[in-house]
Design a protein around this motif. Sequence first.
Motif, PDB file in Angstrom:
ATOM      1  N   MET A  85       9.133   3.085  12.336  1.00  0.00           N
ATOM      2  CA  MET A  85      10.408   3.131  11.631  1.00  0.00           C
ATOM      3  C   MET A  85      10.870   1.727  11.265  1.00  0.00           C
ATOM      4  O   MET A  85      11.285   1.464  10.143  1.00  0.00           O
ATOM      5  CB  MET A  85      11.452   3.823  12.507  1.00  0.00           C
ATOM      6  N   PHE A  86      10.784   0.790  12.218  1.00  0.00           N
ATOM      7  CA  PHE A  86      11.386  -0.510  12.010  1.00  0.00           C
ATOM      8  C   PHE A  86      10.388  -1.580  11.544  1.00  0.00           C
ATOM      9  O   PHE A  86      10.801  -2.579  10.957  1.00  0.00           O
ATOM     10  CB  PHE A  86      12.086  -0.968  13.292  1.00  0.00           C
ATOM     11  N   MET A  87       9.095  -1.401  11.816  1.00  0.00           N
ATOM     12  CA  MET A  87       8.119  -2.397  11.394  1.00  0.00           C
ATOM     13  C   MET A  87       7.334  -1.934  10.177  1.00  0.00           C
ATOM     14  O   MET A  87       6.738  -2.741   9.492  1.00  0.00           O
ATOM     15  CB  MET A  87       7.148  -2.701  12.553  1.00  0.00           C
ATOM     16  N   GLY A  88       7.338  -0.659   9.930  1.00  0.00           N
ATOM     17  CA  GLY A  88       6.650  -0.187   8.740  1.00  0.00           C
ATOM     18  C   GLY A  88       5.272   0.371   9.031  1.00  0.00           C
ATOM     19  O   GLY A  88       4.593  -0.036   9.963  1.00  0.00           O
ATOM     20  N   SER A  89       4.869   1.325   8.239  1.00  0.00           N
ATOM     21  CA  SER A  89       3.563   1.958   8.347  1.00  0.00           C
ATOM     22  C   SER A  89       3.286   2.621   7.013  1.00  0.00           C
ATOM     23  O   SER A  89       4.179   3.223   6.415  1.00  0.00           O
ATOM     24  CB  SER A  89       3.561   2.996   9.477  1.00  0.00           C
ATOM     25  N   VAL A  90       2.054   2.508   6.531  1.00  0.00           N
ATOM     26  CA  VAL A  90       1.707   3.120   5.250  1.00  0.00           C
ATOM     27  C   VAL A  90       1.894   4.630   5.317  1.00  0.00           C
ATOM     28  O   VAL A  90       2.535   5.239   4.449  1.00  0.00           O
ATOM     29  CB  VAL A  90       0.260   2.763   4.867  1.00  0.00           C
ATOM     30  N   SER A  91       1.350   5.254   6.361  1.00  0.00           N
ATOM     31  CA  SER A  91       1.462   6.711   6.464  1.00  0.00           C
ATOM     32  C   SER A  91       2.917   7.138   6.612  1.00  0.00           C
ATOM     33  O   SER A  91       3.342   8.145   6.039  1.00  0.00           O
ATOM     34  CB  SER A  91       0.634   7.230   7.647  1.00  0.00           C
ATOM     35  N   ASN A  92       3.697   6.369   7.371  1.00  0.00           N
ATOM     36  CA  ASN A  92       5.107   6.695   7.555  1.00  0.00           C
ATOM     37  C   ASN A  92       5.855   6.651   6.222  1.00  0.00           C
ATOM     38  O   ASN A  92       6.633   7.559   5.896  1.00  0.00           O
ATOM     39  CB  ASN A  92       5.733   5.703   8.541  1.00  0.00           C
ATOM     40  N   TYR A  93       5.614   5.617   5.438  1.00  0.00           N
ATOM     41  CA  TYR A  93       6.290   5.490   4.146  1.00  0.00           C
ATOM     42  C   TYR A  93       5.897   6.623   3.204  1.00  0.00           C
ATOM     43  O   TYR A  93       6.747   7.248   2.561  1.00  0.00           O
ATOM     44  CB  TYR A  93       5.949   4.146   3.498  1.00  0.00           C
ATOM     45  N   VAL A  94       4.606   6.905   3.126  1.00  0.00           N
ATOM     46  CA  VAL A  94       4.122   7.926   2.197  1.00  0.00           C
ATOM     47  C   VAL A  94       4.670   9.305   2.554  1.00  0.00           C
ATOM     48  O   VAL A  94       5.129  10.052   1.684  1.00  0.00           O
ATOM     49  CB  VAL A  94       2.582   7.939   2.163  1.00  0.00           C
ATOM     50  N   VAL A  95       4.639   9.659   3.837  1.00  0.00           N
ATOM     51  CA  VAL A  95       5.137  10.977   4.249  1.00  0.00           C
ATOM     52  C   VAL A  95       6.600  11.149   3.869  1.00  0.00           C
ATOM     53  O   VAL A  95       7.024  12.211   3.399  1.00  0.00           O
ATOM     54  CB  VAL A  95       4.946  11.176   5.768  1.00  0.00           C
ATOM     55  N   HIS A  96       7.398  10.102   4.054  1.00  0.00           N
ATOM     56  CA  HIS A  96       8.833  10.224   3.851  1.00  0.00           C
ATOM     57  C   HIS A  96       9.280  10.029   2.406  1.00  0.00           C
ATOM     58  O   HIS A  96      10.438  10.287   2.088  1.00  0.00           O
ATOM     59  CB  HIS A  96       9.582   9.239   4.752  1.00  0.00           C
ATOM     60  N   HIS A  97       8.404   9.582   1.537  1.00  0.00           N
ATOM     61  CA  HIS A  97       8.814   9.339   0.156  1.00  0.00           C
ATOM     62  C   HIS A  97       8.036  10.146  -0.881  1.00  0.00           C
ATOM     63  O   HIS A  97       8.413  10.150  -2.053  1.00  0.00           O
ATOM     64  CB  HIS A  97       8.667   7.848  -0.177  1.00  0.00           C
ATOM     65  N   SER A  98       6.981  10.823  -0.458  1.00  0.00           N
ATOM     66  CA  SER A  98       6.177  11.573  -1.420  1.00  0.00           C
ATOM     67  C   SER A  98       6.749  12.961  -1.662  1.00  0.00           C
ATOM     68  O   SER A  98       7.379  13.550  -0.779  1.00  0.00           O
ATOM     69  CB  SER A  98       4.734  11.693  -0.925  1.00  0.00           C
ATOM     70  N   GLN A  99       6.516  13.483  -2.843  1.00  0.00           N
ATOM     71  CA  GLN A  99       7.016  14.794  -3.222  1.00  0.00           C
ATOM     72  C   GLN A  99       5.971  15.890  -3.006  1.00  0.00           C
ATOM     73  O   GLN A  99       6.238  17.054  -3.275  1.00  0.00           O
ATOM     74  CB  GLN A  99       7.455  14.773  -4.690  1.00  0.00           C
ATOM     75  N   CYS A 100       4.793  15.513  -2.548  1.00  0.00           N
ATOM     76  CA  CYS A 100       3.729  16.494  -2.346  1.00  0.00           C
ATOM     77  C   CYS A 100       3.335  16.537  -0.872  1.00  0.00           C
ATOM     78  O   CYS A 100       3.834  15.772  -0.047  1.00  0.00           O
ATOM     79  CB  CYS A 100       2.519  16.157  -3.217  1.00  0.00           C
ATOM     80  N   PRO A 118       0.800  -1.235   0.000  1.00  0.00           N
ATOM     81  CA  PRO A 118       0.000   0.000   0.000  1.00  0.00           C
ATOM     82  C   PRO A 118       0.828   1.279   0.000  1.00  0.00           C
ATOM     83  O   PRO A 118       0.541   2.207  -0.763  1.00  0.00           O
ATOM     84  CB  PRO A 118      -0.839  -0.125   1.285  1.00  0.00           C
ATOM     85  N   GLY A 119       1.856   1.356   0.862  1.00  0.00           N
ATOM     86  CA  GLY A 119       2.670   2.568   0.923  1.00  0.00           C
ATOM     87  C   GLY A 119       3.309   2.891  -0.410  1.00  0.00           C
ATOM     88  O   GLY A 119       3.246   4.026  -0.905  1.00  0.00           O
ATOM     89  N   ARG A 120       3.956   1.907  -0.996  1.00  0.00           N
ATOM     90  CA  ARG A 120       4.637   2.119  -2.278  1.00  0.00           C
ATOM     91  C   ARG A 120       3.646   2.441  -3.390  1.00  0.00           C
ATOM     92  O   ARG A 120       3.905   3.318  -4.231  1.00  0.00           O
ATOM     93  CB  ARG A 120       5.457   0.885  -2.647  1.00  0.00           C
ATOM     94  N   LYS A 121       2.530   1.733  -3.437  1.00  0.00           N
ATOM     95  CA  LYS A 121       1.564   1.949  -4.513  1.00  0.00           C
ATOM     96  C   LYS A 121       0.915   3.328  -4.415  1.00  0.00           C
ATOM     97  O   LYS A 121       0.676   3.982  -5.433  1.00  0.00           O
ATOM     98  CB  LYS A 121       0.491   0.855  -4.487  1.00  0.00           C
ATOM     99  N   ILE A 122       0.618   3.788  -3.191  1.00  0.00           N
ATOM    100  CA  ILE A 122       0.054   5.131  -3.018  1.00  0.00           C
ATOM    101  C   ILE A 122       1.053   6.175  -3.485  1.00  0.00           C
ATOM    102  O   ILE A 122       0.716   7.107  -4.232  1.00  0.00           O
ATOM    103  CB  ILE A 122      -0.334   5.373  -1.545  1.00  0.00           C
ATOM    104  N   GLN A 123       2.307   6.029  -3.055  1.00  0.00           N
ATOM    105  CA  GLN A 123       3.335   6.997  -3.427  1.00  0.00           C
ATOM    106  C   GLN A 123       3.568   7.000  -4.938  1.00  0.00           C
ATOM    107  O   GLN A 123       3.670   8.053  -5.577  1.00  0.00           O
ATOM    108  CB  GLN A 123       4.631   6.676  -2.676  1.00  0.00           C
ATOM    109  N   GLU A 124       3.643   5.825  -5.548  1.00  0.00           N
ATOM    110  CA  GLU A 124       3.884   5.727  -6.982  1.00  0.00           C
ATOM    111  C   GLU A 124       2.703   6.292  -7.780  1.00  0.00           C
ATOM    112  O   GLU A 124       2.896   7.009  -8.770  1.00  0.00           O
ATOM    113  CB  GLU A 124       4.126   4.272  -7.374  1.00  0.00           C
ATOM    114  N   TYR A 125       1.492   5.951  -7.365  1.00  0.00           N
ATOM    115  CA  TYR A 125       0.323   6.425  -8.096  1.00  0.00           C
ATOM    116  C   TYR A 125       0.189   7.942  -7.966  1.00  0.00           C
ATOM    117  O   TYR A 125      -0.148   8.633  -8.932  1.00  0.00           O
ATOM    118  CB  TYR A 125      -0.941   5.741  -7.572  1.00  0.00           C
ATOM    119  N   ALA A 126       0.457   8.460  -6.770  1.00  0.00           N
ATOM    120  CA  ALA A 126       0.380   9.911  -6.566  1.00  0.00           C
ATOM    121  C   ALA A 126       1.372  10.638  -7.468  1.00  0.00           C
ATOM    122  O   ALA A 126       1.066  11.700  -8.027  1.00  0.00           O
ATOM    123  CB  ALA A 126       0.650  10.255  -5.098  1.00  0.00           C
ATOM    124  N   LYS A 127       2.540  10.069  -7.624  1.00  0.00           N
ATOM    125  CA  LYS A 127       3.552  10.688  -8.484  1.00  0.00           C
ATOM    126  C   LYS A 127       3.122  10.646  -9.942  1.00  0.00           C
ATOM    127  O   LYS A 127       3.222  11.649 -10.665  1.00  0.00           O
ATOM    128  CB  LYS A 127       4.889   9.969  -8.302  1.00  0.00           C
TER     129      LYS A 127
END
Length: 323
Positions: free
Chosen positions: A140-155, A111-120
């Motif tokens: 940080m260590f177990m993963g979270s959708v919101s955590n991944y998206v915030v740190h990898h999205s450009q918007c 989910p995190g990767r797909k949201i970030q990729e689709y948003a881009k």
Amino acid sequence: MTETLESIKYQRVLVGVDCSTQAEFVVEQAIRMAQYHQAKLLIFHALPFDTDLNAGSYSDIYGQNLSYFARTMQEKLEAEGEQVREWLSAYCDRATQAGVQADWDWRVGDPGRKIQEYAKTWQADLIVLGRRGINGLLEMFMGSVSNYVVHHSQCSVFVVQGLPENTEQVTHQRILIPLDQSKYTDKILDLGLQVAKQENARVMLLHCQPLEDRIDYFREAYSEEFLHRTKALQNQIVRDTQRDEKWLSDYAQEAIDREIPTEWEIKQGDAGFWIRTVAQTWQADLIVIGRQGHSTLTEFFLGSVSNYVIHHAPCSVLVHQKR
């Protein structure tokens, strides 16, 4: 302020939803943002790829059970996909009825990767999604959708925290806007006041003065130099506070002139700690904050105010990417 209240305008809002009880509230928040900004809305779901189908061992999968595994996986995806299409379509109809130009889509994968990729790919300038509320270390260590998206999205990202006690209340009543003295301050204030005006909310402006290590307490504890430097530091703090009070009160007056109930406060010390503490004591239901855009590891190990707030805030957080 050098910008007008209309200077930040979202044109494409992507909301990532799952099948949790929070999803409906997250969608409502996204619809309201899209309404205010007259933006297009894309309702998106990522269906995790689950291979736990009791197909046996990996040797079985690549042996006689391969065709069974493939057929079972296809049937499972088709059944889940049909359910996803139904509730995404229902959310889309709700947005359309609210006057929002909306569409929906879904993908299979993380989910995190797909949201970030689709948003881009879709060129979203705001992502809205929910947060489970686990703490910073676990995220940080177990993963979270919101955590991944915030740190990898450009918007910008709007992280909706939990559910309100009154689920019919979709507006924010108390908005905390932490301000520093960077070149992005006007934009962060601008965005926070937009939301406050939209939601008829109260505003708290907060500035945290950093405490620098200007005195060596151990080497010069009782010397004349220590006393001199202590007095100089106290005088400097007084001057800095007077300057910051004038600076922050001017910003508060800008908000008051626009008929937004506003108060302000200055704290000394760690900004992340004070933002979280004031949000709790003042009972904020939204924090509007900027983010510099460091990598996840850099933010975690070197520190970042926005990173700390995202992971520890007692309420929703609207993160504006500083560019």
